[in-house]
Design a protein around this motif. Structure first.
Motif, PDB file in Angstrom:
ATOM      1  N   LYS A  22      24.813 -62.652  59.893  1.00 60.90           N
ATOM      2  CA  LYS A  22      24.794 -61.765  61.054  1.00 60.90           C
ATOM      3  C   LYS A  22      24.775 -60.307  60.607  1.00 60.90           C
ATOM      4  N   THR A  23      25.632 -59.973  59.645  1.00 62.47           N
ATOM      5  CA  THR A  23      25.701 -58.604  59.139  1.00 62.47           C
ATOM      6  C   THR A  23      24.387 -58.187  58.498  1.00 62.47           C
ATOM      7  N   GLU A  26      21.622 -57.759  61.224  1.00 65.76           N
ATOM      8  CA  GLU A  26      21.850 -56.553  62.029  1.00 65.76           C
ATOM      9  C   GLU A  26      21.584 -55.292  61.219  1.00 65.76           C
ATOM     10  N   ARG A  27      21.995 -55.302  59.955  1.00 69.04           N
ATOM     11  CA  ARG A  27      21.762 -54.135  59.101  1.00 69.04           C
ATOM     12  C   ARG A  27      20.269 -53.954  58.814  1.00 69.04           C
ATOM     13  N   LYS A  29      17.847 -54.900  60.789  1.00 67.66           N
ATOM     14  CA  LYS A  29      17.278 -54.422  62.046  1.00 67.66           C
ATOM     15  C   LYS A  29      17.515 -52.928  62.219  1.00 67.66           C
ATOM     16  N   LEU A  41      15.058 -59.374  66.877  1.00 63.75           N
ATOM     17  CA  LEU A  41      15.966 -60.235  66.114  1.00 63.75           C
ATOM     18  C   LEU A  41      16.254 -61.484  66.935  1.00 63.75           C
ATOM     19  N   THR A  43      18.473 -64.946  66.801  1.00 61.01           N
ATOM     20  CA  THR A  43      19.552 -65.680  66.149  1.00 61.01           C
ATOM     21  C   THR A  43      19.467 -67.118  66.642  1.00 61.01           C
TER      22      THR A  43
END
Length: 82
Positions: A22-23, A26-27, A29, A41, A43
């Motif tokens: 997840k990290t 997100e980073r 993105k 994105l 998930t």
């Protein structure tokens, strides 16, 4: 700039909830958006529309294929288990 589609394919488990994936997603993105790219994105564990994802993967991202979706997508696949 280009349009990028990130797939976070992690499947969370009690012993591995997918925080790293997840990290990283997100980073990635945020970094790509800061560079001017349009980023989508997905998930997998949160659910998704199968037909939309198939159209994006096949390159049918244009307005005629899926109204309001990305046009001319670049696809980045992310499947890191952690």
């Amino acid at each position: 700039m280009s349009k990028i589609h990130i797939l976070n394919g992690a499947q969370p488990y009690e012993f591995a909830p997918g925080k790293l994936n997840k990290t990283l997603a997100e980073r990635a993105k945020a970094t790509l958006e800061a560079q001017g790219h349009e980023v989508r994105l997905t998930t997998v564990a949160a659910g998704y529309d199968v037909q939309d994802e198939v159209e994006i993967h096949l390159g049918g991202c244009g307005p005629s294929a899926i109204p309001g979706k990305l046009d001319g997508c670049a696809v980045v696949l992310q499947e890191i288990h952690g």
